[in-house]
Design a protein around this motif. Structure first.
Motif, PDB file in Angstrom:
ATOM      1  N   ARG A   8       1.081  -1.479   0.392  1.00 44.57           N
ATOM      2  CA  ARG A   8       0.218  -0.169  -0.341  1.00 44.57           C
ATOM      3  C   ARG A   8       0.787   1.346   0.401  1.00 44.57           C
ATOM      4  O   ARG A   8       1.581   1.169   0.634  1.00 44.57           O
ATOM      5  N   VAL A   9       0.666   2.071  -1.233  1.00 45.67           N
ATOM      6  CA  VAL A   9       1.748   3.227  -1.331  1.00 45.67           C
ATOM      7  C   VAL A   9       0.156   4.697  -1.004  1.00 45.67           C
ATOM      8  O   VAL A   9      -0.353   4.675  -1.641  1.00 45.67           O
ATOM      9  N   ASP A  10       0.075   5.555   0.389  1.00 44.55           N
ATOM     10  CA  ASP A  10      -0.978   6.085   0.320  1.00 44.55           C
ATOM     11  C   ASP A  10       0.027   7.735   0.571  1.00 44.55           C
ATOM     12  O   ASP A  10       1.400   7.870   0.318  1.00 44.55           O
ATOM     13  N   GLY A  11      -1.629   8.268   0.858  1.00 39.67           N
ATOM     14  CA  GLY A  11      -0.382   9.846   1.254  1.00 39.67           C
ATOM     15  C   GLY A  11       0.254  10.503   2.824  1.00 39.67           C
ATOM     16  O   GLY A  11       1.065  10.751   1.937  1.00 39.67           O
ATOM     17  N   VAL A  12      -0.421   9.429   3.026  1.00 36.66           N
ATOM     18  CA  VAL A  12       0.608   8.794   4.211  1.00 36.66           C
ATOM     19  C   VAL A  12       1.754   8.154   3.767  1.00 36.66           C
ATOM     20  O   VAL A  12       2.883   9.298   4.412  1.00 36.66           O
ATOM     21  N   VAL A  13       1.804   7.085   3.390  1.00 39.18           N
ATOM     22  CA  VAL A  13       3.575   6.679   2.544  1.00 39.18           C
ATOM     23  C   VAL A  13       4.368   7.928   2.098  1.00 39.18           C
ATOM     24  O   VAL A  13       5.250   8.280   2.070  1.00 39.18           O
TER      25      VAL A  13
END
Length: 255
Positions: free
Chosen positions: A157-162
């Protein structure tokens, strides 16, 4: 033999039916702010619209970048602020945080629906040992996947947090997709990107991935094709693994 090793899916509008929730939250926040500017600065009020504002300036972008891009389109210049800004503060971050409050309120009240055809395709891919990841600008990814009970379907998972932690550039740069591929240990030319936003297919094309599939949820098939999609469908039920394999093979043959 399969000609690809991984598929990276965008989330909102591809996996989950949250794109419309985002759009409504953006509209509520921006209309309130634009009305504030009418009262405070005597500026003309022109409402925020889905077609003219959300799709070209906000859709698919990281939250604060979406705020900046839209405000720039209206000639509005305010301080960037800090991600910890309160939602009432007149900064880019404050407005972005206000939008997120609206979004989370709807999410809490209504829950999360998924596109069943996407889930079926993901499960079929996993059965054939194809790696699956999710890459999204959203900082709400974990909560949304948990509410939809589909967290276990994704190896990465690569999201806004990452992205914030790693300093990744948002779409239309390909960083979130290349990072997802790196996490999975697969090469970009044997990976497929599935996106519904113009900025997303632009990122897919820029990253030189094996295939970029556009999902035209917004009657925007032409825009997706022009901006980098190799193939566009209205729903992923239109594509089987065999058909996807033929598409990427044909693209590889033309290189």
């Amino acid at each position: 033999m399969l000609n690809f090793d991984a598929v990276i899916f965008d989330m909102d509008g591809v996996i989950t039916k949250t794109a419309q929730v985002h759009s409504l939250a953006w509209k509520r926040m921006f209309d309130e702010y634009l009305y504030f500017r009418l009262k405070q600065y005597n500026e003309p009020f022109h409402e925020f619209t889905h077609a003219n504002d959300y799709l070209p300036y906000v859709d698919g972008r990281p939250r604060y970048k979406g705020v900046e891009t839209f405000l720039r389109s209206r000639g509005i210049d305010i301080p960037f602020g800090d991600p910890k800004d309160e939602s009432k503060k007149e900064t880019v971050c404050g407005l972005g945080n206000r939008k997120n409050e609206f979004f989370n309120k709807v999410l809490e009240e209504d829950g999360v629906e998924v596109y069943e055809s996407t889930i079926i395709l993901i499960k079929d891919l996993l059965k054939t040992s194809i790696k699956v990841g999710v890459a999204t600008s959203s900082k709400n990814c974990v909560v949304i996947l948990e509410k939809a009970s589909i967290t276990d379907l994704f190896e990465t998972r690569v999201d806004g947090v990452v992205s914030a932690e790693l300093g990744l550039h948002g779409k239309p740069e390909p960083d979130i997709f290349t990072t997802a591929c790196d996490n999975l240990g697969v090469t970009y030319d044997r990976s497929i990107i599935v996106e519904d936003a113009v900025s997303g297919v632009q990122a897919g094309a820029k990253g030189k991935f094996g295939l970029v599939i556009g999902v035209a949820r917004e009657d925007n098939a032409i825009e997706l094709m022009i901006n980098g999609a190799d193939v566009v469908v209205e729903d992923l039920s239109e594509l089987s693994i065999d058909e996807i394999n033929k598409l990427i093979f044909s693209k590889q043959e033309t290189r």
